[in-house]
Design a protein around this motif. Structure first.
Motif, mmCIF file in Angstrom:
data_model
loop_
_atom_site.group_PDB
_atom_site.id
_atom_site.type_symbol
_atom_site.label_atom_id
_atom_site.label_comp_id
_atom_site.label_asym_id
_atom_site.label_seq_id
_atom_site.Cartn_x
_atom_site.Cartn_y
_atom_site.Cartn_z
ATOM 1 N N TYR A 1 0.530 10.562 6.163
ATOM 2 C CA TYR A 1 0.494 9.126 5.849
ATOM 3 C C TYR A 1 0.519 8.884 4.333
ATOM 4 N N ILE B 1 -4.506 3.304 5.530
ATOM 5 C CA ILE B 1 -3.060 3.515 5.468
ATOM 6 C C ILE B 1 -2.422 3.078 6.783
ATOM 7 N N HIS C 1 3.122 -3.918 8.273
ATOM 8 C CA HIS C 1 4.519 -4.038 7.864
ATOM 9 C C HIS C 1 5.468 -3.458 8.900
ATOM 10 N N VAL D 1 6.084 2.557 -0.065
ATOM 11 C CA VAL D 1 5.619 1.271 0.460
ATOM 12 C C VAL D 1 4.551 0.675 -0.439
ATOM 13 N N ARG D 2 3.653 1.518 -0.946
ATOM 14 C CA ARG D 2 2.597 1.021 -1.833
ATOM 15 C C ARG D 2 3.184 0.435 -3.104
ATOM 16 N N SER E 1 -1.892 -7.339 2.223
ATOM 17 C CA SER E 1 -1.981 -5.895 2.450
ATOM 18 C C SER E 1 -3.306 -5.336 1.958
ATOM 19 N N LEU F 1 6.020 -0.497 10.180
ATOM 20 C CA LEU F 1 6.722 0.719 9.794
ATOM 21 C C LEU F 1 6.571 1.767 10.904
ATOM 22 N N LYS G 1 8.031 5.428 10.343
ATOM 23 C CA LYS G 1 7.190 6.306 9.529
ATOM 24 C C LYS G 1 5.977 6.781 10.321
ATOM 25 N N ARG G 2 5.400 5.881 11.101
ATOM 26 C CA ARG G 2 4.255 6.275 11.921
ATOM 27 C C ARG G 2 4.661 7.333 12.938
ATOM 28 N N THR H 1 3.902 6.720 2.815
ATOM 29 C CA THR H 1 3.630 5.363 2.333
ATOM 30 C C THR H 1 3.664 5.260 0.814
ATOM 31 N N VAL I 1 0.551 0.312 7.457
ATOM 32 C CA VAL I 1 1.769 0.683 8.182
ATOM 33 C C VAL I 1 1.999 -0.257 9.364
#
Length: 540
Positions: free
Chosen positions: A234, A172, A179, A241-242, A113, A181, A184-185, A238, A176
Protein backbone atom coordinates in the motif's frame (compact mmCIF):
# COMPACT_ATOMS: atom_id res chain seq x y z
CA UNK A 1 -26.02 17.40 -22.68
CA UNK A 2 -27.10 15.19 -19.79
CA UNK A 3 -27.95 16.88 -16.49
CA UNK A 4 -25.19 16.85 -13.81
CA UNK A 5 -27.24 14.55 -11.60
CA UNK A 6 -27.54 11.92 -14.32
CA UNK A 7 -23.82 12.20 -15.05
CA UNK A 8 -23.05 11.63 -11.36
CA UNK A 9 -25.37 8.60 -11.23
CA UNK A 10 -23.79 7.16 -14.35
CA UNK A 11 -20.33 7.71 -12.91
CA UNK A 12 -21.26 6.04 -9.63
CA UNK A 13 -22.80 3.02 -11.36
CA UNK A 14 -19.80 2.64 -13.66
CA UNK A 15 -17.41 2.88 -10.71
CA UNK A 16 -19.47 0.31 -8.83
CA UNK A 17 -19.33 -2.18 -11.71
CA UNK A 18 -15.59 -1.66 -12.16
CA UNK A 19 -15.02 -1.90 -8.41
CA UNK A 20 -17.04 -5.10 -8.17
CA UNK A 21 -14.94 -6.66 -10.92
CA UNK A 22 -11.69 -5.89 -9.12
CA UNK A 23 -13.08 -6.99 -5.74
CA UNK A 24 -14.21 -10.29 -7.25
CA UNK A 25 -10.74 -10.67 -8.77
CA UNK A 26 -9.23 -10.16 -5.31
CA UNK A 27 -11.42 -12.87 -3.83
CA UNK A 28 -10.96 -15.29 -6.74
CA UNK A 29 -7.17 -15.12 -6.76
CA UNK A 30 -6.73 -14.94 -2.97
CA UNK A 31 -9.08 -17.87 -2.41
CA UNK A 32 -7.45 -19.77 -5.28
CA UNK A 33 -4.04 -19.37 -3.65
CA UNK A 34 -5.44 -20.38 -0.26
CA UNK A 35 -7.36 -23.29 -1.76
CA UNK A 36 -4.31 -24.71 -3.54
CA UNK A 37 -2.17 -24.32 -0.42
CA UNK A 38 -4.80 -26.03 1.73
CA UNK A 39 -5.09 -28.91 -0.72
CA UNK A 40 -1.33 -29.44 -0.61
CA UNK A 41 -1.26 -29.67 3.19
CA UNK A 42 -4.73 -31.13 3.85
CA UNK A 43 -3.64 -34.76 3.48
CA UNK A 44 -1.03 -34.32 6.23
CA UNK A 45 -3.02 -31.94 8.46
CA UNK A 46 -5.03 -33.39 11.33
CA UNK A 47 -8.53 -32.09 12.17
CA UNK A 48 -7.28 -31.07 15.63
CA UNK A 49 -4.56 -28.77 14.23
CA UNK A 50 -7.09 -27.28 11.81
CA UNK A 51 -9.42 -26.69 14.76
CA UNK A 52 -6.76 -24.73 16.68
CA UNK A 53 -5.94 -22.78 13.50
CA UNK A 54 -9.64 -21.87 13.28
CA UNK A 55 -9.51 -20.43 16.81
CA UNK A 56 -6.37 -18.48 15.89
CA UNK A 57 -8.13 -16.99 12.87
CA UNK A 58 -11.16 -16.12 15.02
CA UNK A 59 -8.77 -14.25 17.34
CA UNK A 60 -7.37 -12.25 14.42
CA UNK A 61 -10.79 -11.55 12.89
CA UNK A 62 -12.18 -10.35 16.23
CA UNK A 63 -9.39 -7.79 16.70
CA UNK A 64 -9.73 -6.47 13.15
CA UNK A 65 -13.52 -6.40 13.17
CA UNK A 66 -13.98 -4.54 16.46
CA UNK A 67 -11.17 -2.10 15.64
CA UNK A 68 -12.02 -1.03 12.09
CA UNK A 69 -15.49 -2.15 11.01
CA UNK A 70 -17.49 0.70 12.54
CA UNK A 71 -15.06 3.32 11.20
CA UNK A 72 -15.13 1.79 7.72
CA UNK A 73 -18.92 1.76 7.70
CA UNK A 74 -19.06 5.40 8.82
CA UNK A 75 -16.65 6.51 6.08
CA UNK A 76 -18.50 4.54 3.41
CA UNK A 77 -21.88 5.78 4.57
CA UNK A 78 -20.90 9.45 4.30
CA UNK A 79 -18.67 9.85 1.21
CA UNK A 80 -16.70 13.05 1.66
CA UNK A 81 -16.64 13.84 -2.03
CA UNK A 82 -20.42 14.04 -2.19
CA UNK A 83 -20.56 16.17 0.93
CA UNK A 84 -18.14 18.73 -0.44
CA UNK A 85 -19.95 18.73 -3.80
CA UNK A 86 -23.22 19.44 -2.05
CA UNK A 87 -21.63 22.27 -0.07
CA UNK A 88 -20.16 23.78 -3.24
CA UNK A 89 -23.47 23.44 -5.06
CA UNK A 90 -25.24 25.24 -2.24
CA UNK A 91 -22.73 28.09 -2.45
CA UNK A 92 -23.31 28.25 -6.19
CA UNK A 93 -27.03 28.44 -5.70
CA UNK A 94 -26.72 31.24 -3.13
CA UNK A 95 -24.23 33.25 -5.18
CA UNK A 96 -23.95 32.37 -8.85
CA UNK A 97 -21.21 34.90 -9.40
CA UNK A 98 -18.78 33.16 -7.02
CA UNK A 99 -17.83 29.91 -8.68
CA UNK A 100 -15.20 27.89 -6.84
CA UNK A 101 -11.80 27.89 -8.45
CA UNK A 102 -9.72 24.82 -9.22
CA UNK A 103 -7.55 25.70 -6.21
CA UNK A 104 -10.61 25.61 -3.93
CA UNK A 105 -11.60 22.22 -5.31
CA UNK A 106 -8.07 20.90 -4.79
CA UNK A 107 -8.01 22.13 -1.18
CA UNK A 108 -11.41 20.57 -0.51
CA UNK A 109 -10.24 17.26 -1.97
CA UNK A 110 -7.06 17.35 0.12
CA UNK A 111 -9.07 18.15 3.26
CA UNK A 112 -11.49 15.31 2.57
CA UNK A 113 -8.67 12.80 2.10
CA UNK A 114 -6.80 14.00 5.18
CA UNK A 115 -9.96 13.83 7.29
CA UNK A 116 -10.50 10.21 6.27
CA UNK A 117 -6.85 9.36 7.00
CA UNK A 118 -6.99 11.00 10.44
CA UNK A 119 -10.22 9.18 11.31
CA UNK A 120 -8.73 5.83 10.31
CA UNK A 121 -6.05 6.10 13.01
CA UNK A 122 -8.81 5.38 15.52
CA UNK A 123 -8.69 1.78 14.28
CA UNK A 124 -5.09 1.39 15.44
CA UNK A 125 -5.91 3.11 18.73
CA UNK A 126 -8.71 0.61 19.36
CA UNK A 127 -6.67 -2.32 18.11
CA UNK A 128 -3.76 -2.08 20.54
CA UNK A 129 -5.76 -2.64 23.77
CA UNK A 130 -8.00 -5.18 22.03
CA UNK A 131 -5.02 -7.20 20.80
CA UNK A 132 -3.45 -7.27 24.26
CA UNK A 133 -6.74 -8.15 25.96
CA UNK A 134 -7.66 -10.92 23.53
CA UNK A 135 -4.10 -12.32 23.59
CA UNK A 136 -4.22 -12.61 27.37
CA UNK A 137 -7.63 -14.25 27.16
CA UNK A 138 -6.56 -16.78 24.52
CA UNK A 139 -3.42 -17.74 26.44
CA UNK A 140 -4.85 -17.81 29.97
CA UNK A 141 -8.23 -19.43 29.35
CA UNK A 142 -7.36 -21.79 26.51
CA UNK A 143 -8.39 -25.41 26.97
CA UNK A 144 -5.59 -27.79 27.92
CA UNK A 145 -5.84 -29.58 24.57
CA UNK A 146 -5.40 -26.24 22.80
CA UNK A 147 -2.61 -24.86 25.00
CA UNK A 148 -0.55 -28.03 24.52
CA UNK A 149 -0.50 -27.56 20.76
CA UNK A 150 3.11 -26.97 19.65
CA UNK A 151 4.03 -23.27 19.34
CA UNK A 152 0.58 -22.15 20.52
CA UNK A 153 1.69 -19.20 22.69
CA UNK A 154 4.18 -17.81 20.21
CA UNK A 155 1.57 -18.19 17.45
CA UNK A 156 -0.86 -16.07 19.46
CA UNK A 157 1.81 -13.40 19.94
CA UNK A 158 2.71 -13.40 16.23
CA UNK A 159 -0.96 -13.11 15.28
CA UNK A 160 -1.37 -10.13 17.64
CA UNK A 161 1.53 -8.36 15.93
CA UNK A 162 0.01 -9.25 12.55
CA UNK A 163 -3.30 -7.66 13.50
CA UNK A 164 -1.62 -4.40 14.53
CA UNK A 165 0.40 -4.29 11.30
CA UNK A 166 -2.78 -4.80 9.28
CA UNK A 167 -4.54 -2.04 11.24
CA UNK A 168 -1.62 0.30 10.57
CA UNK A 169 -2.54 0.36 6.85
CA UNK A 170 -6.13 1.47 7.55
CA UNK A 171 -5.34 5.16 6.80
CA UNK A 172 -3.94 4.15 3.39
CA UNK A 173 -6.84 1.75 2.78
CA UNK A 174 -9.36 4.48 3.57
CA UNK A 175 -7.75 6.84 1.06
CA UNK A 176 -7.69 4.10 -1.58
CA UNK A 177 -11.37 3.35 -0.99
CA UNK A 178 -12.37 7.01 -1.04
CA UNK A 179 -10.80 7.56 -4.46
CA UNK A 180 -12.08 4.17 -5.71
CA UNK A 181 -8.58 2.88 -6.56
CA UNK A 182 -9.80 -0.71 -6.78
CA UNK A 183 -7.10 -1.77 -9.24
CA UNK A 184 -4.33 -0.77 -6.86
CA UNK A 185 -6.10 -2.47 -3.98
CA UNK A 186 -6.48 -5.66 -6.02
CA UNK A 187 -2.74 -5.70 -6.84
CA UNK A 188 -1.75 -5.33 -3.19
CA UNK A 189 -4.21 -7.79 -1.67
CA UNK A 190 -3.64 -10.48 -4.29
CA UNK A 191 0.11 -10.23 -3.73
CA UNK A 192 -0.40 -10.50 0.04
CA UNK A 193 -2.63 -13.56 -0.39
CA UNK A 194 -0.03 -15.23 -2.61
CA UNK A 195 2.75 -14.60 -0.09
CA UNK A 196 0.61 -15.93 2.76
CA UNK A 197 -0.25 -19.13 0.87
CA UNK A 198 3.39 -19.73 -0.11
CA UNK A 199 4.55 -19.30 3.50
CA UNK A 200 1.91 -21.64 4.98
CA UNK A 201 2.42 -24.26 2.30
CA UNK A 202 6.21 -23.97 2.42
CA UNK A 203 6.36 -24.36 6.22
CA UNK A 204 4.16 -27.45 6.26
CA UNK A 205 6.07 -28.96 3.33
CA UNK A 206 9.39 -28.41 5.10
CA UNK A 207 8.00 -29.91 8.32
CA UNK A 208 6.71 -32.95 6.42
CA UNK A 209 10.08 -33.55 4.76
CA UNK A 210 12.10 -33.13 7.95
CA UNK A 211 9.62 -34.82 10.31
CA UNK A 212 9.57 -31.72 12.54
CA UNK A 213 6.39 -30.86 14.48
CA UNK A 214 5.51 -27.19 14.12
CA UNK A 215 1.84 -27.20 15.19
CA UNK A 216 -0.01 -24.06 14.10
CA UNK A 217 3.10 -21.89 13.66
CA UNK A 218 2.77 -21.84 9.82
CA UNK A 219 -0.68 -20.25 10.08
CA UNK A 220 0.65 -17.50 12.38
CA UNK A 221 3.62 -16.86 10.08
CA UNK A 222 1.21 -16.72 7.16
CA UNK A 223 -0.83 -13.98 8.89
CA UNK A 224 2.37 -12.05 9.64
CA UNK A 225 3.67 -12.20 6.07
CA UNK A 226 0.24 -11.17 4.78
CA UNK A 227 0.24 -8.06 6.99
CA UNK A 228 3.81 -7.11 6.09
CA UNK A 229 3.03 -7.41 2.38
CA UNK A 230 -0.03 -5.19 2.83
CA UNK A 231 2.04 -2.50 4.56
CA UNK A 232 4.79 -2.50 1.94
CA UNK A 233 2.38 -2.79 -1.00
CA UNK A 234 0.00 0.00 0.00
CA UNK A 235 2.86 2.40 0.69
CA UNK A 236 4.28 1.75 -2.76
CA UNK A 237 1.09 1.95 -4.83
CA UNK A 238 -0.20 5.13 -3.17
CA UNK A 239 2.98 7.15 -3.59
CA UNK A 240 1.68 8.97 -6.69
CA UNK A 241 -1.82 9.29 -5.24
CA UNK A 242 -0.54 11.14 -2.18
CA UNK A 243 1.23 13.65 -4.41
CA UNK A 244 -1.81 14.08 -6.64
CA UNK A 245 -4.36 14.62 -3.86
CA UNK A 246 -1.92 16.38 -1.50
CA UNK A 247 -2.54 14.54 1.76
CA UNK A 248 -0.29 12.87 4.30
CA UNK A 249 -0.51 9.32 5.63
CA UNK A 250 0.45 10.61 9.07
CA UNK A 251 -1.85 12.34 11.51
CA UNK A 252 -2.00 15.93 10.28
CA UNK A 253 -3.82 19.05 11.35
CA UNK A 254 -6.38 20.35 8.85
CA UNK A 255 -5.15 23.71 7.63
CA UNK A 256 -7.40 25.94 5.57
CA UNK A 257 -8.38 29.59 5.50
CA UNK A 258 -11.75 29.18 3.86
CA UNK A 259 -15.08 27.61 4.68
CA UNK A 260 -13.94 24.14 3.66
CA UNK A 261 -12.16 23.86 7.03
CA UNK A 262 -15.51 24.30 8.73
CA UNK A 263 -17.03 21.65 6.46
CA UNK A 264 -14.21 19.22 7.29
CA UNK A 265 -14.56 19.81 11.05
CA UNK A 266 -18.32 19.33 10.86
CA UNK A 267 -17.87 16.18 8.86
CA UNK A 268 -15.31 14.80 11.32
CA UNK A 269 -17.87 15.17 14.12
CA UNK A 270 -20.47 13.43 11.98
CA UNK A 271 -18.07 10.57 11.26
CA UNK A 272 -17.37 10.16 14.98
CA UNK A 273 -21.08 10.03 15.71
CA UNK A 274 -21.71 7.45 12.99
CA UNK A 275 -18.72 5.40 14.13
CA UNK A 276 -20.05 5.30 17.70
CA UNK A 277 -23.48 4.17 16.49
CA UNK A 278 -21.93 1.55 14.21
CA UNK A 279 -19.54 0.26 16.89
CA UNK A 280 -22.26 -1.06 19.18
CA UNK A 281 -24.02 -2.57 16.21
CA UNK A 282 -20.77 -4.21 15.05
CA UNK A 283 -20.43 -5.99 18.41
CA UNK A 284 -23.79 -7.70 18.00
CA UNK A 285 -23.21 -8.30 14.30
CA UNK A 286 -19.86 -9.95 15.00
CA UNK A 287 -21.49 -12.26 17.52
CA UNK A 288 -24.11 -13.17 14.93
CA UNK A 289 -21.52 -13.65 12.19
CA UNK A 290 -18.93 -15.56 14.24
CA UNK A 291 -21.38 -17.06 16.70
CA UNK A 292 -20.96 -20.55 15.28
CA UNK A 293 -17.17 -20.42 15.73
CA UNK A 294 -17.55 -19.10 19.27
CA UNK A 295 -20.05 -21.80 20.22
CA UNK A 296 -17.91 -24.51 18.62
CA UNK A 297 -14.82 -23.34 20.50
CA UNK A 298 -16.72 -23.44 23.78
CA UNK A 299 -18.79 -26.60 23.39
CA UNK A 300 -17.09 -29.05 20.99
CA UNK A 301 -13.83 -30.89 20.53
CA UNK A 302 -10.96 -29.70 18.34
CA UNK A 303 -11.68 -32.46 15.83
CA UNK A 304 -15.29 -31.31 15.45
CA UNK A 305 -14.07 -27.73 15.05
CA UNK A 306 -11.67 -28.81 12.31
CA UNK A 307 -14.38 -30.72 10.44
CA UNK A 308 -16.78 -27.77 10.68
CA UNK A 309 -14.02 -25.41 9.52
CA UNK A 310 -13.47 -27.57 6.45
CA UNK A 311 -17.22 -27.60 5.74
CA UNK A 312 -17.36 -23.79 6.02
CA UNK A 313 -14.30 -23.35 3.81
CA UNK A 314 -15.71 -25.52 1.06
CA UNK A 315 -19.36 -24.61 1.52
CA UNK A 316 -18.71 -20.88 1.86
CA UNK A 317 -16.23 -20.66 -1.01
CA UNK A 318 -18.85 -19.21 -3.37
CA UNK A 319 -19.96 -16.75 -0.69
CA UNK A 320 -16.44 -15.37 -0.26
CA UNK A 321 -15.60 -15.36 -3.96
CA UNK A 322 -18.76 -13.71 -5.25
CA UNK A 323 -21.10 -12.43 -2.53
CA UNK A 324 -18.58 -10.54 -0.42
CA UNK A 325 -17.23 -8.34 -3.28
CA UNK A 326 -20.75 -7.61 -4.53
CA UNK A 327 -21.87 -6.70 -1.01
CA UNK A 328 -18.88 -4.42 -0.39
CA UNK A 329 -19.14 -2.51 -3.67
CA UNK A 330 -22.92 -2.28 -3.38
CA UNK A 331 -22.66 -0.84 0.13
CA UNK A 332 -20.47 1.94 -1.24
CA UNK A 333 -22.88 2.54 -4.13
CA UNK A 334 -25.96 2.60 -1.89
CA UNK A 335 -24.22 4.97 0.52
CA UNK A 336 -23.42 7.32 -2.35
CA UNK A 337 -26.89 7.20 -3.89
CA UNK A 338 -28.84 7.29 -0.61
CA UNK A 339 -26.63 9.73 1.27
CA UNK A 340 -28.55 10.34 4.48
CA UNK A 341 -26.52 13.48 5.26
CA UNK A 342 -28.60 15.39 2.75
CA UNK A 343 -32.07 16.57 3.67
CA UNK A 344 -33.59 14.98 0.61
CA UNK A 345 -32.57 12.25 -1.80
CA UNK A 346 -33.59 12.49 -5.45
CA UNK A 347 -36.08 10.03 -6.89
CA UNK A 348 -33.64 9.15 -9.68
CA UNK A 349 -31.00 8.15 -7.15
CA UNK A 350 -33.45 5.97 -5.22
CA UNK A 351 -34.68 4.34 -8.43
CA UNK A 352 -31.07 3.66 -9.45
CA UNK A 353 -30.39 2.04 -6.06
CA UNK A 354 -33.60 0.02 -6.35
CA UNK A 355 -32.73 -1.20 -9.86
CA UNK A 356 -29.28 -2.28 -8.66
CA UNK A 357 -30.80 -4.12 -5.70
CA UNK A 358 -33.47 -5.87 -7.78
CA UNK A 359 -30.94 -7.03 -10.37
CA UNK A 360 -28.76 -8.60 -7.68
CA UNK A 361 -31.73 -10.21 -5.92
CA UNK A 362 -32.87 -11.79 -9.18
CA UNK A 363 -29.34 -13.00 -9.87
CA UNK A 364 -29.15 -14.56 -6.43
CA UNK A 365 -32.52 -16.19 -7.06
CA UNK A 366 -31.16 -17.85 -10.20
CA UNK A 367 -28.10 -18.99 -8.28
CA UNK A 368 -30.30 -20.49 -5.56
CA UNK A 369 -32.31 -22.36 -8.19
CA UNK A 370 -29.07 -24.07 -9.24
CA UNK A 371 -27.40 -24.61 -5.86
CA UNK A 372 -30.31 -25.97 -3.83
CA UNK A 373 -31.20 -28.97 -6.05
CA UNK A 374 -27.68 -29.84 -7.31
CA UNK A 375 -25.28 -28.91 -4.49
CA UNK A 376 -26.12 -31.51 -1.82
CA UNK A 377 -25.96 -34.37 -4.33
CA UNK A 378 -22.65 -33.37 -5.95
CA UNK A 379 -20.77 -32.69 -2.70
CA UNK A 380 -19.63 -36.32 -2.03
CA UNK A 381 -17.81 -36.50 -5.37
CA UNK A 382 -16.14 -33.14 -4.76
CA UNK A 383 -14.91 -34.02 -1.26
CA UNK A 384 -13.61 -37.39 -2.38
CA UNK A 385 -11.58 -35.71 -5.12
CA UNK A 386 -10.28 -32.81 -3.01
CA UNK A 387 -9.82 -34.10 0.51
CA UNK A 388 -9.31 -37.80 0.02
CA UNK A 389 -10.88 -40.55 2.09
CA UNK A 390 -9.66 -38.99 5.36
CA UNK A 391 -11.89 -35.93 4.90
CA UNK A 392 -14.55 -37.62 2.77
CA UNK A 393 -16.24 -39.29 5.75
CA UNK A 394 -20.05 -39.40 5.95
CA UNK A 395 -20.00 -36.76 8.74
CA UNK A 396 -18.07 -34.23 6.63
CA UNK A 397 -20.03 -35.07 3.49
CA UNK A 398 -23.42 -34.61 5.11
CA UNK A 399 -22.29 -31.38 6.79
CA UNK A 400 -21.05 -29.79 3.55
CA UNK A 401 -24.21 -30.99 1.76
CA UNK A 402 -26.33 -29.27 4.41
CA UNK A 403 -24.22 -26.13 4.07
CA UNK A 404 -25.43 -25.84 0.46
CA UNK A 405 -28.88 -24.89 1.80
CA UNK A 406 -27.27 -22.13 3.89
CA UNK A 407 -25.47 -20.42 0.97
CA UNK A 408 -28.54 -18.64 -0.52
CA UNK A 409 -29.39 -17.20 2.91
CA UNK A 410 -25.87 -15.77 3.13
CA UNK A 411 -26.24 -14.17 -0.29
CA UNK A 412 -29.62 -12.51 0.26
CA UNK A 413 -28.76 -11.29 3.75
CA UNK A 414 -25.51 -9.67 2.57
CA UNK A 415 -27.02 -7.51 -0.18
CA UNK A 416 -30.09 -6.60 1.89
CA UNK A 417 -27.94 -5.43 4.82
CA UNK A 418 -25.76 -3.46 2.37
CA UNK A 419 -28.87 -1.50 1.30
CA UNK A 420 -29.97 -0.98 4.90
CA UNK A 421 -26.49 0.28 5.81
CA UNK A 422 -26.58 2.82 3.01
CA UNK A 423 -30.16 4.02 3.52
CA UNK A 424 -30.60 4.02 7.31
CA UNK A 425 -30.34 7.21 9.33
CA UNK A 426 -28.44 7.23 12.67
CA UNK A 427 -31.71 6.77 14.57
CA UNK A 428 -32.67 3.86 12.29
CA UNK A 429 -29.23 2.32 12.86
CA UNK A 430 -29.87 2.42 16.60
CA UNK A 431 -33.22 0.72 15.99
CA UNK A 432 -31.47 -1.92 13.90
CA UNK A 433 -29.01 -2.47 16.74
CA UNK A 434 -31.94 -3.24 19.03
CA UNK A 435 -33.29 -5.71 16.50
CA UNK A 436 -29.84 -7.25 16.24
CA UNK A 437 -30.20 -8.08 19.91
CA UNK A 438 -33.43 -9.89 19.09
CA UNK A 439 -31.68 -11.75 16.27
CA UNK A 440 -28.92 -12.76 18.70
CA UNK A 441 -31.53 -14.17 21.05
CA UNK A 442 -33.12 -16.11 18.17
CA UNK A 443 -29.74 -17.51 17.18
CA UNK A 444 -28.89 -18.48 20.78
CA UNK A 445 -32.25 -20.19 21.25
CA UNK A 446 -31.96 -22.04 17.93
CA UNK A 447 -28.38 -23.12 18.72
CA UNK A 448 -29.42 -24.38 22.17
CA UNK A 449 -32.32 -26.31 20.67
CA UNK A 450 -30.39 -27.94 17.84
CA UNK A 451 -27.25 -28.64 19.92
CA UNK A 452 -28.57 -29.50 23.38
CA UNK A 453 -32.12 -30.70 22.74
CA UNK A 454 -31.88 -32.26 19.29
CA UNK A 455 -28.19 -33.28 19.70
CA UNK A 456 -27.37 -32.50 16.08
CA UNK A 457 -23.80 -31.33 16.71
CA UNK A 458 -22.21 -29.28 13.93
CA UNK A 459 -25.27 -29.90 11.77
CA UNK A 460 -27.33 -28.08 14.39
CA UNK A 461 -25.15 -25.00 14.02
CA UNK A 462 -25.93 -24.86 10.31
CA UNK A 463 -29.65 -25.02 11.10
CA UNK A 464 -29.23 -22.29 13.73
CA UNK A 465 -27.41 -20.09 11.21
CA UNK A 466 -30.22 -20.56 8.70
CA UNK A 467 -32.73 -19.42 11.33
CA UNK A 468 -30.52 -16.43 12.16
CA UNK A 469 -30.21 -15.36 8.52
CA UNK A 470 -33.90 -15.89 7.85
CA UNK A 471 -35.06 -13.47 10.56
CA UNK A 472 -32.46 -10.90 9.49
CA UNK A 473 -33.60 -11.14 5.87
CA UNK A 474 -37.26 -10.68 6.82
CA UNK A 475 -36.45 -7.56 8.86
CA UNK A 476 -34.28 -6.17 6.06
CA UNK A 477 -36.99 -6.65 3.43
CA UNK A 478 -39.50 -4.94 5.71
CA UNK A 479 -37.12 -1.97 6.10
CA UNK A 480 -36.51 -1.70 2.35
CA UNK A 481 -40.20 -1.81 1.47
CA UNK A 482 -40.94 0.83 4.14
CA UNK A 483 -38.13 3.02 2.83
CA UNK A 484 -39.49 2.78 -0.71
CA UNK A 485 -43.04 3.60 0.40
CA UNK A 486 -41.80 6.70 2.25
CA UNK A 487 -40.37 7.88 -1.05
CA UNK A 488 -43.54 6.95 -3.03
CA UNK A 489 -41.86 4.05 -4.83
CA UNK A 490 -43.49 0.64 -5.03
CA UNK A 491 -41.51 -2.58 -4.68
CA UNK A 492 -43.78 -5.65 -5.07
CA UNK A 493 -42.49 -9.12 -4.28
CA UNK A 494 -42.95 -10.23 -7.90
CA UNK A 495 -40.45 -7.64 -9.08
CA UNK A 496 -37.45 -9.63 -7.86
CA UNK A 497 -39.01 -13.11 -8.02
CA UNK A 498 -38.35 -15.80 -10.63
CA UNK A 499 -40.70 -17.29 -13.20
CA UNK A 500 -43.02 -20.06 -11.93
CA UNK A 501 -41.45 -22.56 -14.32
CA UNK A 502 -38.09 -22.11 -12.58
CA UNK A 503 -39.56 -23.11 -9.23
CA UNK A 504 -41.25 -26.13 -10.81
CA UNK A 505 -37.99 -27.23 -12.45
CA UNK A 506 -36.10 -26.84 -9.17
CA UNK A 507 -38.58 -28.91 -7.18
CA UNK A 508 -38.64 -31.56 -9.90
CA UNK A 509 -34.85 -31.84 -10.00
CA UNK A 510 -34.65 -32.08 -6.19
CA UNK A 511 -37.20 -34.90 -6.10
CA UNK A 512 -35.49 -36.70 -8.99
CA UNK A 513 -32.03 -36.59 -7.40
CA UNK A 514 -33.43 -37.65 -4.01
CA UNK A 515 -35.04 -40.67 -5.67
CA UNK A 516 -31.83 -41.47 -7.55
CA UNK A 517 -29.57 -41.28 -4.48
CA UNK A 518 -25.89 -40.34 -4.23
CA UNK A 519 -23.63 -40.52 -7.28
CA UNK A 520 -20.65 -42.87 -7.24
CA UNK A 521 -16.96 -41.99 -7.51
CA UNK A 522 -16.12 -43.73 -10.78
CA UNK A 523 -15.46 -41.96 -14.07
CA UNK A 524 -18.85 -43.00 -15.45
CA UNK A 525 -20.68 -41.64 -12.39
CA UNK A 526 -18.75 -38.36 -12.55
CA UNK A 527 -19.65 -37.92 -16.23
CA UNK A 528 -23.26 -38.79 -15.44
CA UNK A 529 -23.54 -36.24 -12.65
CA UNK A 530 -21.86 -33.61 -14.86
CA UNK A 531 -24.36 -34.24 -17.66
CA UNK A 532 -27.31 -33.95 -15.25
CA UNK A 533 -26.00 -30.70 -13.78
CA UNK A 534 -25.29 -29.19 -17.22
CA UNK A 535 -28.71 -30.12 -18.56
CA UNK A 536 -30.50 -28.66 -15.55
CA UNK A 537 -28.43 -25.45 -15.69
CA UNK A 538 -29.33 -24.96 -19.35
CA UNK A 539 -32.99 -25.60 -18.54
CA UNK A 540 -32.99 -22.97 -15.79
Amino acid sequence: MAPPEENNLSKLLTSSVSGTSFLIAIQVFSRLFTFVANQLVLHTLSPAILGVATQLELYLISILYFSRESIRVAIQKQPLELHFDAHTAKKKQNDATKAPSSGDAARQSALSSQTVVNMSYLSLGLGIPLALTFAGFYVRFAAEEVSQTPFYRISVAITAVSSLLELSVEPIFAAVQQHMLYKKRAAVEMSAALVKSLVVCGCFTWASWTGYTIGILPFALGHLCYSCTLVFGYIQVTRDVRKQWRFSLLLSRLKSRDQSRYVADTFSCRLLSLSANSFFQSIIKHILTQGDAIILAAMTSLEDQGIYSLACNYGGLVARLLFQPIEESSRILFSSLLNSSESTTSTKAINAAKAHLVDILRGYGMMSALVLPLGPHLVPQMLNALGGHRWGSPVVTSLVSLYCYYIPFLAFNGIIEAFVSGAATPSELRTQTGWMGVFSACFAFAAYFFLRVAHLGAHGLVYANIVNMAVRILWGIHFIRSYMLRNSIKMPWAEFGLRPYTYVAGVGMSLGLTWHGAFGFGIREILKSGAVATGYALLV
